[in-house]
Design an enzyme around this catalytic site. Sequence first.
Site, mmCIF file in Angstrom:
data_model
loop_
_atom_site.group_PDB
_atom_site.id
_atom_site.type_symbol
_atom_site.label_atom_id
_atom_site.label_comp_id
_atom_site.label_asym_id
_atom_site.label_seq_id
_atom_site.Cartn_x
_atom_site.Cartn_y
_atom_site.Cartn_z
ATOM 1 N N CYS A 190 15.039 47.825 -2.883
ATOM 2 C CA CYS A 190 15.897 48.891 -2.362
ATOM 3 C C CYS A 190 16.097 48.684 -0.872
ATOM 4 O O CYS A 190 15.145 48.362 -0.149
ATOM 5 C CB CYS A 190 15.240 50.246 -2.632
ATOM 6 S SG CYS A 190 16.219 51.651 -2.080
ATOM 7 N N HIS B 220 18.772 57.954 -6.605
ATOM 8 C CA HIS B 220 18.931 58.306 -5.190
ATOM 9 C C HIS B 220 19.614 59.661 -5.030
ATOM 10 O O HIS B 220 19.308 60.411 -4.101
ATOM 11 C CB HIS B 220 19.753 57.250 -4.438
ATOM 12 C CG HIS B 220 18.955 56.095 -3.953
ATOM 13 N ND1 HIS B 220 17.910 56.211 -3.066
ATOM 14 C CD2 HIS B 220 19.058 54.767 -4.229
ATOM 15 C CE1 HIS B 220 17.406 55.014 -2.809
ATOM 16 N NE2 HIS B 220 18.085 54.116 -3.510
ATOM 17 N N HIS C 71 19.246 53.224 -10.902
ATOM 18 C CA HIS C 71 18.590 53.196 -9.595
ATOM 19 C C HIS C 71 19.370 54.055 -8.593
ATOM 20 O O HIS C 71 18.790 54.890 -7.890
ATOM 21 C CB HIS C 71 18.512 51.738 -9.119
ATOM 22 C CG HIS C 71 17.922 51.562 -7.753
ATOM 23 N ND1 HIS C 71 16.684 51.015 -7.546
ATOM 24 C CD2 HIS C 71 18.425 51.835 -6.514
ATOM 25 C CE1 HIS C 71 16.446 50.968 -6.238
ATOM 26 N NE2 HIS C 71 17.495 51.454 -5.588
ATOM 27 N N GLU C 72 20.687 53.864 -8.553
ATOM 28 C CA GLU C 72 21.519 54.615 -7.602
ATOM 29 C C GLU C 72 21.591 56.096 -7.982
ATOM 30 O O GLU C 72 21.572 56.963 -7.105
ATOM 31 C CB GLU C 72 22.913 54.006 -7.488
ATOM 32 C CG GLU C 72 22.939 52.559 -7.010
ATOM 33 C CD GLU C 72 22.196 52.291 -5.705
ATOM 34 O OE1 GLU C 72 22.049 53.215 -4.879
ATOM 35 O OE2 GLU C 72 21.748 51.143 -5.520
#
Length: 177
Positions: free
Chosen positions: A102, A148, A144-145
């Site tokens: 990341c 966030h 993953h995004e």
Amino acid sequence: MTNLNLEIAQVGNSILRQKAEMVRNIGDEKLQQLIDRLLTTARDANGVGIAAPQVYQSYRLFIICSRPSPRYPDAPLMEPTAMINPSIISHSDEIVKGWEGCLSVPDVRGLVPRYREIIVEYLDRYGESHRQELSDFVARIFQHELDHLDGILFIDRVEKSEDLMDKESGEVSQIKS
């Protein structure tokens, strides 16, 4: 020429732990400029994705820009895509572990379990609605995004300390979140 790259928040910064706000006005010029700058920042940092909270902007917006790079030499090539107010509407039962890094957690890699296949919905930068099936590496980037946008980092998803390592030394890292 002006540098369009944005500063990337690092682990420990509170913005990375906040739930991002829904985007209400896609046509807003500042939002469109943010999309352009996110694209440039991800590319120049050799990232395959970047989320607005990583650049101190609390919006449900991220970029997926999978392509081979020094960080991900086997990544598939795809057109960089802005995904606004994204969601996963269904997923496979199969979960696979894969190594992730990341831009906000530099020099650390983690073995993270993710769904192998997902069906997603999002709006593009023009307000058009999309539904897409994603698999393998691109599905991993999306998940993953999306994390966030919910204040979750990949280090939170690692199941055991042995699955987290410092990229340089290859040893288990102690990370301040």
